[in-house]
Scaffold this active site. Structure first.
Site, PDB file in Angstrom:
ATOM      1  N   ARG A  66       0.791  -1.222   0.000  1.00 40.88           N
ATOM      2  CA  ARG A  66       0.000   0.000   0.000  1.00 40.88           C
ATOM      3  C   ARG A  66       0.826   1.277   0.000  1.00 40.88           C
ATOM      4  O   ARG A  66       0.615   2.157  -0.829  1.00 40.88           O
ATOM      5  CB  ARG A  66      -0.923   0.054   1.242  1.00 40.88           C
ATOM      6  CG  ARG A  66      -2.205  -0.684   1.101  1.00 40.88           C
ATOM      7  CD  ARG A  66      -2.620  -1.279   2.426  1.00 40.88           C
ATOM      8  NE  ARG A  66      -1.654  -2.297   2.779  1.00 40.88           N
ATOM      9  CZ  ARG A  66      -1.752  -3.559   2.357  1.00 40.88           C
ATOM     10  NH1 ARG A  66      -2.763  -3.935   1.654  1.00 40.88           N
ATOM     11  NH2 ARG A  66      -0.813  -4.449   2.656  1.00 40.88           N
ATOM     12  N   THR A  67       1.745   1.399   0.936  1.00 45.85           N
ATOM     13  CA  THR A  67       2.368   2.700   1.170  1.00 45.85           C
ATOM     14  C   THR A  67       3.158   3.171  -0.055  1.00 45.85           C
ATOM     15  O   THR A  67       3.029   4.317  -0.490  1.00 45.85           O
ATOM     16  CB  THR A  67       3.281   2.627   2.418  1.00 45.85           C
ATOM     17  OG1 THR A  67       2.537   2.022   3.473  1.00 45.85           O
ATOM     18  CG2 THR A  67       3.734   4.002   2.850  1.00 45.85           C
ATOM     19  N   LYS A  96      27.340  -2.465  -0.642  1.00 48.25           N
ATOM     20  CA  LYS A  96      28.799  -2.295  -0.740  1.00 48.25           C
ATOM     21  C   LYS A  96      29.331  -1.479   0.440  1.00 48.25           C
ATOM     22  O   LYS A  96      30.447  -0.986   0.404  1.00 48.25           O
ATOM     23  CB  LYS A  96      29.146  -1.580  -2.050  1.00 48.25           C
ATOM     24  CG  LYS A  96      28.710  -2.332  -3.294  1.00 48.25           C
ATOM     25  CD  LYS A  96      29.037  -1.501  -4.539  1.00 48.25           C
ATOM     26  CE  LYS A  96      27.901  -1.523  -5.540  1.00 48.25           C
ATOM     27  NZ  LYS A  96      28.014  -0.469  -6.547  1.00 48.25           N
ATOM     28  N   ARG A 117      11.211   3.929   3.886  1.00 49.56           N
ATOM     29  CA  ARG A 117      10.835   2.936   4.913  1.00 49.56           C
ATOM     30  C   ARG A 117      12.070   2.142   5.304  1.00 49.56           C
ATOM     31  O   ARG A 117      12.896   1.799   4.447  1.00 49.56           O
ATOM     32  CB  ARG A 117       9.757   1.995   4.378  1.00 49.56           C
ATOM     33  CG  ARG A 117       9.458   0.832   5.305  1.00 49.56           C
ATOM     34  CD  ARG A 117       8.285   0.011   4.855  1.00 49.56           C
ATOM     35  NE  ARG A 117       7.028   0.716   5.098  1.00 49.56           N
ATOM     36  CZ  ARG A 117       5.825   0.181   4.924  1.00 49.56           C
ATOM     37  NH1 ARG A 117       5.717  -1.070   4.496  1.00 49.56           N
ATOM     38  NH2 ARG A 117       4.725   0.864   5.179  1.00 49.56           N
ATOM     39  N   HIS A 145       4.662   5.539  11.923  1.00 47.86           N
ATOM     40  CA  HIS A 145       4.187   5.438  10.530  1.00 47.86           C
ATOM     41  C   HIS A 145       3.197   6.597  10.355  1.00 47.86           C
ATOM     42  O   HIS A 145       1.983   6.393  10.252  1.00 47.86           O
ATOM     43  CB  HIS A 145       3.533   4.070  10.308  1.00 47.86           C
ATOM     44  CG  HIS A 145       3.289   3.711   8.868  1.00 47.86           C
ATOM     45  ND1 HIS A 145       3.407   4.605   7.808  1.00 47.86           N
ATOM     46  CD2 HIS A 145       2.907   2.528   8.301  1.00 47.86           C
ATOM     47  CE1 HIS A 145       3.117   3.990   6.672  1.00 47.86           C
ATOM     48  NE2 HIS A 145       2.819   2.733   6.951  1.00 47.86           N
TER      49      HIS A 145
HETATM   50  N1   CP Z   1      -0.324  -0.053   5.770  1.00 52.28           N
HETATM   51  C1   CP Z   1       0.890  -0.360   5.280  1.00 52.28           C
HETATM   52  O1   CP Z   1       1.923   0.209   5.699  1.00 52.28           O
HETATM   53  O2   CP Z   1       0.877  -1.326   4.316  1.00 52.28           O
HETATM   54  P1   CP Z   1       2.141  -1.780   3.473  1.00 52.28           P
HETATM   55  O3   CP Z   1       3.116  -2.442   4.407  1.00 52.28           O
HETATM   56  O4   CP Z   1       1.609  -2.705   2.430  1.00 52.28           O
HETATM   57  O5   CP Z   1       2.757  -0.535   2.883  1.00 52.28           O
END
Ligand code: CP
Length: 322
Positions: A66-67, A96, A117, A145
């Site tokens: 999703r993100t 590396k 992320r 998040h």
């Molecule tokens: N909600 C969420 O962070 O989903 P993903 O891990 O698929 O990005």
């Protein structure tokens, strides 16, 4: 609309007035998207020229459905472009021995904004030190998040007919269910909801309870809360059920994870014990705790959340890009 910070690293960077600015922008974009969707095919849909010539980089050290797609869709709908590496741990020069600082210096020479992320809490903040362009935390370990929590709260606000925040959120009892220890989404949600005086019921296995610092935060902000392991006993009190899966990737052993994987099961039977007007939100992915048979229940809002995520991220990119 411009947001008054360079990077978005934590949900706690938002207060109610900033939240209002962002959500008003998102609502405006939502209305314009709806009216355009009636007229053009989705493949032609570009609701803004704002992003022309601007580039978003998505740099992910952890898997995502999703993100990452949501950020990329948001930028494309703004008329911008996207560069991406969805597997930094295996296919970037980090392999590396390159540092996060040098990686940030490099990617920020190409992009105008970066969504990142990483499995380690604090790694996005470390990366941001080397970046000359805005960095958005798309999830750092069990830390934060913020964009997921923003779209979660936006979904609740929409369900509450976009009313003023105090009445939209203040009267709600929010049940947080699942791995409250490791879920970065839950931690960010509390940072955003703490202002509005809503009541929390925390439902988690004893070993996966909400960390003390978030309970202290609730106390400091005069939010009432209680804790239990028993979902069935309290689900009838919820206005919002915020589900989070047991976070497999944060466990040291598979054996330990398996003890909790199906600790909760939100299924049709469980939903009969909930209020008719309750809603279910979840960041997804789900993994055994939220059954597909619930999807057709009008109270299930988790796929609507996915759509709201694009709108909220569009507003964020607009507010942060220089
Ligand atoms: N909600 C969420 O962070 O989903 P993903 O891990 O698929 O990005």
């Amino acid at each position: 609309m411009k947001l008054p910070f360079q990077h978005l690293l934590k949900a706690s960077q938002f207060d109610p007035s900033l939240l209002k600015i962002l959500f008003d922008e998102a609502r405006e974009l939502e209305l314009r998207t709806k009216s355009l969707e009636l007229r053009v095919k989705n493949s032609e849909l570009r609701i803004e020229n704002f992003g022309d010539g601007k580039i978003l980089a998505t740099v992910f050290w952890e898997p995502s459905t999703r993100t990452r797609f949501s950020f990329e869709t948001a930028m494309l709908k703004l008329g911008g472009k996207v560069i991406s590496n969805y597997s930094m741990e295996t296919s970037s020069s980090i392999t590396k021995g390159e540092t996060l600082y040098d990686t940030a210096k490099t990617i920020s020479s190409f992009a105008d904004i970066i969504a990142m992320r990483h499995p380690k809490e604090g790694a996005v903040a470390e990366f941001a030190k080397g970046s000359s362009v805005p960095v958005i935390n798309a999830g750092d370990g069990s830390g934060d998040h913020p964009t997921q929590a923003l779209l979660d709260i936006y979904t609740i606000w929409k369900w509450r007919n976009y009313s003023d925040f105090k009445s939209a959120f203040g009267e709600l009892t929010i049940g947080m269910v699942g791995d409250l220890k490791n879920s970065r989404v839950v931690h960010s949600q509390i940072e955003l909801l703490k202002f509005f005086g809503c009541k929390f019921i925390l439902v988690a296995p004893n070993a996966l309870k909400l960390p003390q610092k978030y309970k202290d935060l609730m106390k400091e902000n005069h939010c009432e809360f209680s804790e239990t392991e028993n979902l069935e006993k309290v689900i009838g009190d919820f206005d919002v059920l915020s589900d989070t899966r047991i976070q497999q990737e944060r466990f040291e052993s598979e054996e330990e994870f398996k003890k909790y994987r199906t600790f909760y099961q939100i299924d049709k039977k469980m939903m009969t014990k909930a209020k008719q007007e309750m809603i279910v939100i979840a960041p997804l992915p789900r993994f055994g705790e939220l059954l597909e048979e619930v999807d057709s229940d009008p109270r299930a809002k988790y796929f609507e959340q996915v759509r709201n995520g694009v709108i909220v991220r569009m507003a964020l990119i607009k507010g942060m890009i220089k």
